[in-house]
Scaffold this active site. Structure first.
Site, PDB file in Angstrom:
ATOM      1  N   LYS A 100     -23.233  40.161  29.507  1.00  0.00           N
ATOM      2  CA  LYS A 100     -22.982  40.428  28.078  1.00  0.00           C
ATOM      3  C   LYS A 100     -23.865  41.548  27.519  1.00  0.00           C
ATOM      4  CE  LYS A 100     -21.265  35.960  26.463  1.00  0.00           C
ATOM      5  NZ  LYS A 100     -21.482  34.834  25.547  1.00  0.00           N
ATOM      6  N   ASP A 118     -18.550  35.638  19.374  1.00  0.00           N
ATOM      7  CA  ASP A 118     -19.229  34.335  19.448  1.00  0.00           C
ATOM      8  C   ASP A 118     -19.699  33.854  18.066  1.00  0.00           C
ATOM      9  OD1 ASP A 118     -18.945  33.791  22.149  1.00  0.00           O
ATOM     10  OD2 ASP A 118     -20.833  34.747  22.714  1.00  0.00           O
TER      11      ASP A 118
HETATM   12  P1  NDP Z   1     -29.452  32.516  27.647  1.00  0.00           P
HETATM   13  O1  NDP Z   1     -29.806  32.406  29.081  1.00  0.00           O
HETATM   14  O2  NDP Z   1     -29.206  33.852  27.046  1.00  0.00           O
HETATM   15  O3  NDP Z   1     -30.639  31.803  26.774  1.00  0.00           O
HETATM   16  C1  NDP Z   1     -31.163  30.577  27.173  1.00  0.00           C
HETATM   17  C2  NDP Z   1     -32.128  30.059  26.095  1.00  0.00           C
HETATM   18  O4  NDP Z   1     -32.511  28.720  26.477  1.00  0.00           O
HETATM   19  C3  NDP Z   1     -33.405  30.858  25.946  1.00  0.00           C
HETATM   20  O5  NDP Z   1     -33.806  30.836  24.603  1.00  0.00           O
HETATM   21  C4  NDP Z   1     -34.393  30.074  26.826  1.00  0.00           C
HETATM   22  O6  NDP Z   1     -35.740  30.209  26.393  1.00  0.00           O
HETATM   23  C5  NDP Z   1     -33.942  28.651  26.570  1.00  0.00           C
HETATM   24  N1  NDP Z   1     -34.293  27.741  27.664  1.00  0.00           N
HETATM   25  C6  NDP Z   1     -33.818  27.777  28.936  1.00  0.00           C
HETATM   26  N2  NDP Z   1     -34.346  26.760  29.657  1.00  0.00           N
HETATM   27  C7  NDP Z   1     -35.186  26.080  28.828  1.00  0.00           C
HETATM   28  C8  NDP Z   1     -36.022  24.928  28.977  1.00  0.00           C
HETATM   29  N3  NDP Z   1     -36.109  24.284  30.151  1.00  0.00           N
HETATM   30  N4  NDP Z   1     -36.701  24.484  27.906  1.00  0.00           N
HETATM   31  C9  NDP Z   1     -36.607  25.119  26.716  1.00  0.00           C
HETATM   32  N5  NDP Z   1     -35.845  26.220  26.504  1.00  0.00           N
HETATM   33  C10 NDP Z   1     -35.140  26.701  27.550  1.00  0.00           C
HETATM   34  O7  NDP Z   1     -28.198  31.536  27.455  1.00  0.00           O
HETATM   35  P2  NDP Z   1     -26.968  31.652  26.424  1.00  0.00           P
HETATM   36  O8  NDP Z   1     -27.509  31.946  25.081  1.00  0.00           O
HETATM   37  O9  NDP Z   1     -25.923  32.535  26.989  1.00  0.00           O
HETATM   38  O10 NDP Z   1     -26.372  30.144  26.486  1.00  0.00           O
HETATM   39  C11 NDP Z   1     -27.062  29.055  25.894  1.00  0.00           C
HETATM   40  C12 NDP Z   1     -26.111  27.858  25.790  1.00  0.00           C
HETATM   41  O11 NDP Z   1     -25.028  28.164  24.911  1.00  0.00           O
HETATM   42  C13 NDP Z   1     -25.484  27.446  27.134  1.00  0.00           C
HETATM   43  O12 NDP Z   1     -25.456  26.034  27.200  1.00  0.00           O
HETATM   44  C14 NDP Z   1     -24.060  27.978  27.036  1.00  0.00           C
HETATM   45  O13 NDP Z   1     -23.147  27.188  27.768  1.00  0.00           O
HETATM   46  C15 NDP Z   1     -23.784  27.826  25.536  1.00  0.00           C
HETATM   47  N6  NDP Z   1     -22.769  28.758  25.028  1.00  0.00           N
HETATM   48  C16 NDP Z   1     -21.677  28.243  24.393  1.00  0.00           C
HETATM   49  C17 NDP Z   1     -20.696  29.068  23.872  1.00  0.00           C
HETATM   50  C18 NDP Z   1     -19.520  28.467  23.176  1.00  0.00           C
HETATM   51  O14 NDP Z   1     -18.568  29.194  22.890  1.00  0.00           O
HETATM   52  N7  NDP Z   1     -19.540  27.187  22.869  1.00  0.00           N
HETATM   53  C19 NDP Z   1     -20.795  30.543  23.975  1.00  0.00           C
HETATM   54  C20 NDP Z   1     -22.001  30.997  24.647  1.00  0.00           C
HETATM   55  C21 NDP Z   1     -22.940  30.120  25.161  1.00  0.00           C
HETATM   56  P3  NDP Z   1     -36.704  31.419  26.898  1.00  0.00           P
HETATM   57  O15 NDP Z   1     -36.542  32.508  25.866  1.00  0.00           O
HETATM   58  O16 NDP Z   1     -38.047  30.804  26.892  1.00  0.00           O
HETATM   59  O17 NDP Z   1     -36.236  31.805  28.271  1.00  0.00           O
END
Ligand code: NDP
Length: 289
Positions: A74, A110
């Site tokens: 993305k 989104d």
């Molecule tokens: P990204 O990988 O871009 O971001 C992940 C985020 O989660 C970061 O802020 C990261 O923090 C945090 N994170 C990851 N692991 C942990 C942990 N163990 N503890 C605390 N924080 C954590 O992911 P996306 O934004 O693309 O996706 C996030 C969610 O949204 C997913 O579940 C995805 O399926 C869902 N989604 C749903 C959509 C819909 O249409 N319903 C569309 C897009 C996404 P850090 O900055 O510290 O790494």
């Protein structure tokens, strides 16, 4: 429902991702194309990061009608496109591409999809306080849409504080919403949650069946909505805890549907057949549950 045969007039829409096997978007969009009798087909493409640039050239060379883009492309695809919507520009991320006679236009549906789903739940974020957990790609899209919807204040809670602070710096000048970056353990603090109308999980916690972070669920007002962007309702401990605390909950399925419907309209110039897409999406999610 009219079935379309694939022939010399068929146009292709694709989705690029790595991995891609889990995607439900083909079910949703092919059902919509068929319902409206459009000569289009939607196909998944497993594109590895090293091949993204070549794959985007392929969109032009093969005359694809458009694309969806998912993890991990993305952000990186932005540099490969000819123009961007203001929203995609602000988020630094694209989930939809339209091929306009060889010129590739990138948009991000989104955030608008998220707001449409809130509207269905009769929740207007205008003037509200919100807690947004996560600072990744989807958090950025949701944040931009909430600022545009004129939220009063958003607390961005994230594991890596620097990432939350970066969002505050980037988005502060885009509207009047007060923005604040907080660490994960602030979710235990009743004062952080007590005045909040909406708590959103835009982190990937829960995606792999992991337990959610400690959060003071009962410190929120009785009507506070807990919204998990995760679209597998069986896999969201965040919502399970919120429900147990008697709070209303919503998962990411309607957002997924609405971002898809907006993309459909960008490619076809037509209103999306929302019910057809919803039925197809539910069926696809059940089959892979
Ligand atoms: P990204 O990988 O871009 O971001 C992940 C985020 O989660 C970061 O802020 C990261 O923090 C945090 N994170 C990851 N692991 C942990 C942990 N163990 N503890 C605390 N924080 C954590 O992911 P996306 O934004 O693309 O996706 C996030 C969610 O949204 C997913 O579940 C995805 O399926 C869902 N989604 C749903 C959509 C819909 O249409 N319903 C569309 C897009 C996404 P850090 O900055 O510290 O790494």
């Amino acid at each position: 429902m009219a079935r379309h045969t694939i022939d010399g007039h068929t146009r292709t829409v694709g989705i690029f991702g790595d991995p891609i096997a889990h995607t439900r978007s083909p079910a949703m969009h092919n059902a919509a194309f068929q319902a409206l009798g459009l000569p289009y087909v939607y196909l998944p493409f497993h594109v590895r990061p090293a091949d993204l640039v070549k794959a985007v050239h392929g969109v032009r060379a093969l005359g694809l009608l458009g694309l969806n883009v998912t993890v991990p492309h993305k952000e990186r695809i932005v540099r490969c496109l000819d123009s961007l919507s203001p929203e995609a520009e602000l988020c630094g991320a694209v989930n939809t591409v339209v091929n306009q006679d060889g010129q590739l236009f990138g948009d991000n549906t989104d955030g608008r999809g998220f707001l449409n789903s809130l509207q269905e739940a009769k929740l207007s974020p205008r003037g509200s306080e919100v807690v947004l957990i996560g600072a990744g790609g989807s958090a950025r899209a949701v944040l931009a849409s909430l600022i545009r919807a004129r939220c009063a204040a958003i607390r961005i809670v994230n594991r890596t504080q620097a990432n939350a602070r970066k969002l505050v710096r980037t988005y502060r000048r885009t509207g009047d919403t007060r923005l604040e970056a907080l660490p994960l353990d602030s979710l235990r603090d009743p004062a952080v949650l007590s005045g909040v109308r909406l708590v959103i999980n835009a982190s990937s916690v829960g995606l792999h069946g992991d337990e959610f972070l400690p959060l003071a669920y009962t410190a929120t007002q009785a009507g506070c909505l807990f919204y998990d962007l995760l679209y597998r309702p069986d896999r969201t401990p965040f919502l399970r805890h919120a429900r147990a605390a008697g709070r209303p909950v919503m998962d990411g399925r309607r957002m997924l549907l609405h971002q898809g419907a907006l993309a459909f309209s960008l490619w076809t110039g037509r209103p999306a057949p929302l019910e057809v897409m919803d039925r197809a999406l539910r069926r696809a999610l059940r089959q892979t549950a």
